[in-house]
Design a protein around this motif. Structure first.
Motif, PDB file in Angstrom:
ATOM      1  N   GLU A   1       0.815  -1.211   0.000  1.00  0.00           N
ATOM      2  CA  GLU A   1       0.000   0.000   0.000  1.00  0.00           C
ATOM      3  C   GLU A   1       0.854   1.269   0.000  1.00  0.00           C
ATOM      4  OE1 GLU A   1      -3.291   2.198  -0.395  1.00  0.00           O
ATOM      5  OE2 GLU A   1      -3.282   0.006  -0.410  1.00  0.00           O
ATOM      6  N   THR A   2       1.994   1.241   0.679  1.00  0.00           N
ATOM      7  CA  THR A   2       2.869   2.414   0.711  1.00  0.00           C
ATOM      8  C   THR A   2       3.348   2.765  -0.687  1.00  0.00           C
ATOM      9  OG1 THR A   2       3.603   1.747   2.920  1.00  0.00           O
ATOM     10  CG2 THR A   2       4.924   3.419   1.782  1.00  0.00           C
ATOM     11  N   CYS A   3       3.691   1.771  -1.461  1.00  0.00           N
ATOM     12  CA  CYS A   3       4.131   1.991  -2.838  1.00  0.00           C
ATOM     13  C   CYS A   3       3.001   2.629  -3.657  1.00  0.00           C
ATOM     14  CB  CYS A   3       4.566   0.660  -3.449  1.00  0.00           C
ATOM     15  SG  CYS A   3       5.423   0.830  -5.013  1.00  0.00           S
ATOM     16  N   SER A   4       1.795   2.113  -3.540  1.00  0.00           N
ATOM     17  CA  SER A   4       0.644   2.675  -4.253  1.00  0.00           C
ATOM     18  C   SER A   4       0.372   4.108  -3.806  1.00  0.00           C
ATOM     19  CB  SER A   4      -0.610   1.831  -4.001  1.00  0.00           C
ATOM     20  OG  SER A   4      -0.427   0.534  -4.473  1.00  0.00           O
ATOM     21  N   TYR A   5       0.488   4.345  -2.512  1.00  0.00           N
ATOM     22  CA  TYR A   5       0.254   5.673  -1.952  1.00  0.00           C
ATOM     23  C   TYR A   5       1.233   6.681  -2.562  1.00  0.00           C
ATOM     24  CZ  TYR A   5       0.025   9.301   1.699  1.00  0.00           C
ATOM     25  OH  TYR A   5      -0.098  10.477   2.381  1.00  0.00           O
ATOM     26  N   ILE A   6       2.498   6.332  -2.569  1.00  0.00           N
ATOM     27  CA  ILE A   6       3.515   7.244  -3.099  1.00  0.00           C
ATOM     28  C   ILE A   6       3.342   7.440  -4.604  1.00  0.00           C
ATOM     29  CG2 ILE A   6       6.008   7.441  -3.554  1.00  0.00           C
ATOM     30  CD1 ILE A   6       6.409   6.404  -0.692  1.00  0.00           C
ATOM     31  N   GLN A   7       3.049   6.374  -5.324  1.00  0.00           N
ATOM     32  CA  GLN A   7       2.828   6.503  -6.764  1.00  0.00           C
ATOM     33  C   GLN A   7       1.663   7.431  -7.059  1.00  0.00           C
ATOM     34  OE1 GLN A   7       2.389   2.432  -8.021  1.00  0.00           O
ATOM     35  NE2 GLN A   7       4.597   2.127  -8.214  1.00  0.00           N
ATOM     36  N   SER A   8       0.596   7.305  -6.295  1.00  0.00           N
ATOM     37  CA  SER A   8      -0.574   8.154  -6.487  1.00  0.00           C
ATOM     38  C   SER A   8      -0.213   9.624  -6.262  1.00  0.00           C
ATOM     39  CB  SER A   8      -1.685   7.727  -5.533  1.00  0.00           C
ATOM     40  OG  SER A   8      -2.766   8.618  -5.578  1.00  0.00           O
ATOM     41  N   TRP A   9       0.501   9.910  -5.198  1.00  0.00           N
ATOM     42  CA  TRP A   9       0.906  11.285  -4.937  1.00  0.00           C
ATOM     43  C   TRP A   9       1.829  11.786  -6.044  1.00  0.00           C
ATOM     44  CZ3 TRP A   9       0.133  15.152  -1.296  1.00  0.00           C
ATOM     45  CH2 TRP A   9      -0.821  14.861  -0.318  1.00  0.00           C
ATOM     46  N   ASN A  10       2.767  10.969  -6.461  1.00  0.00           N
ATOM     47  CA  ASN A  10       3.731  11.384  -7.473  1.00  0.00           C
ATOM     48  C   ASN A  10       3.068  11.622  -8.824  1.00  0.00           C
ATOM     49  OD1 ASN A  10       6.292  11.960  -8.574  1.00  0.00           O
ATOM     50  ND2 ASN A  10       6.501   9.846  -9.257  1.00  0.00           N
ATOM     51  N   GLU A  11       2.143  10.764  -9.198  1.00  0.00           N
ATOM     52  CA  GLU A  11       1.547  10.824 -10.537  1.00  0.00           C
ATOM     53  C   GLU A  11       0.355  11.760 -10.644  1.00  0.00           C
ATOM     54  OE1 GLU A  11       0.720   6.721 -11.324  1.00  0.00           O
ATOM     55  OE2 GLU A  11       2.850   6.194 -11.391  1.00  0.00           O
ATOM     56  N   ASP A  12      -0.256  12.119  -9.522  1.00  0.00           N
ATOM     57  CA  ASP A  12      -1.496  12.881  -9.618  1.00  0.00           C
ATOM     58  C   ASP A  12      -1.581  14.033  -8.628  1.00  0.00           C
ATOM     59  OD1 ASP A  12      -4.129  13.481 -10.476  1.00  0.00           O
ATOM     60  OD2 ASP A  12      -4.938  12.311  -8.823  1.00  0.00           O
ATOM     61  N   ILE A  13      -1.460  13.753  -7.373  1.00  0.00           N
ATOM     62  CA  ILE A  13      -1.798  14.747  -6.357  1.00  0.00           C
ATOM     63  C   ILE A  13      -0.812  15.904  -6.326  1.00  0.00           C
ATOM     64  CG2 ILE A  13      -2.221  15.121  -3.889  1.00  0.00           C
ATOM     65  CD1 ILE A  13      -3.149  12.137  -3.811  1.00  0.00           C
ATOM     66  N   PHE A  14       0.482  15.631  -6.388  1.00  0.00           N
ATOM     67  CA  PHE A  14       1.444  16.725  -6.335  1.00  0.00           C
ATOM     68  C   PHE A  14       1.253  17.695  -7.495  1.00  0.00           C
ATOM     69  CE2 PHE A  14       4.259  14.074  -3.481  1.00  0.00           C
ATOM     70  CZ  PHE A  14       4.122  14.916  -2.389  1.00  0.00           C
TER      71      PHE A  14
END
Length: 181
Positions: free
Chosen positions: A86-99
């Motif tokens: 889940e941590t990997c998915s969380y970071i990917q989501s922030w990197n690819e979309d939220i930031f």
């Protein structure tokens, strides 16, 4: 049911708030906002099902072992990241979309400047996760401690709207690494 005061590590002598919520299992609670936990500032919430020496002792033990509990949770999310959890998915989501939504390119680069430039972007982001809150639920065997991690402390930028959450039992064993927002 009058005012209840107890002595807790970190908190000192605190007044417990009586929860009037019929759907909430915890009768008493107290909150500490902005506790200086080393280089970071965290919020601590304590929820107690009933006043008993056992439950108060459990809370005191966690508060006295906060550094150890934090290290266990940090090790858990780093391990989870390296196992594509889940941590990997969380970071990917922030990197690819939220930031992209909350930072300009210049702001994002400034944010990353607090990380090791030699690391890949997602590992740099992993190193920027910070503990922002701890919830202790005395009277709960599972999900006894809930640790909230985020990329910052800025509510205006939405950092706490989507957090990585580590749940531990009474033995400080990790039950779950999840994303809650």
């Amino acid at each position: 049911m009058g005012t209840q005061y107890i002595e807790l590590p970190i908190f000192g002598n605190v007044e417990l708030t009586n929860s009037n919520d019929q759907d909430w299992d915890y009768k008493y609670e107290t909150h500490l906002e902005g506790y200086d936990f080393g280089a970071i500032i965290i919020d601590i919430d304590v929820h107690i099902k009933e006043l008993s020496d056992n439950y108060i002792g459990e809370v005191c033990q966690v508060l006295s072992n906060l550094q150890k509990v934090s290290e266990i949770a940090t090790t858990a999310y780093i391990s989870d990241y390296h196992n594509d959890g889940e941590t990997c998915s969380y970071i990917q989501s922030w990197n690819e979309d939220i930031f992209e939504q909350i930072f300009s390119d210049e702001e994002f680069q400034a944010f990353l400047s607090y990380s090791d430039e030699s690391l890949p972007i997602e590992e740099r982001l992993l190193s920027l996760l910070r503990l922002v809150g701890i919830g202790i639920y005395a009277g709960e065997d599972e999900e006894f401690i809930v640790m909230d991690y985020a990329f910052g402390y800025d509510f205006e930028k939405g950092f706490r709207d989507d957090m990585l959450v580590i749940k531990l039992d009474k033995k400080y064993e990790v039950l779950e690494v999840t994303n809650e927002g």
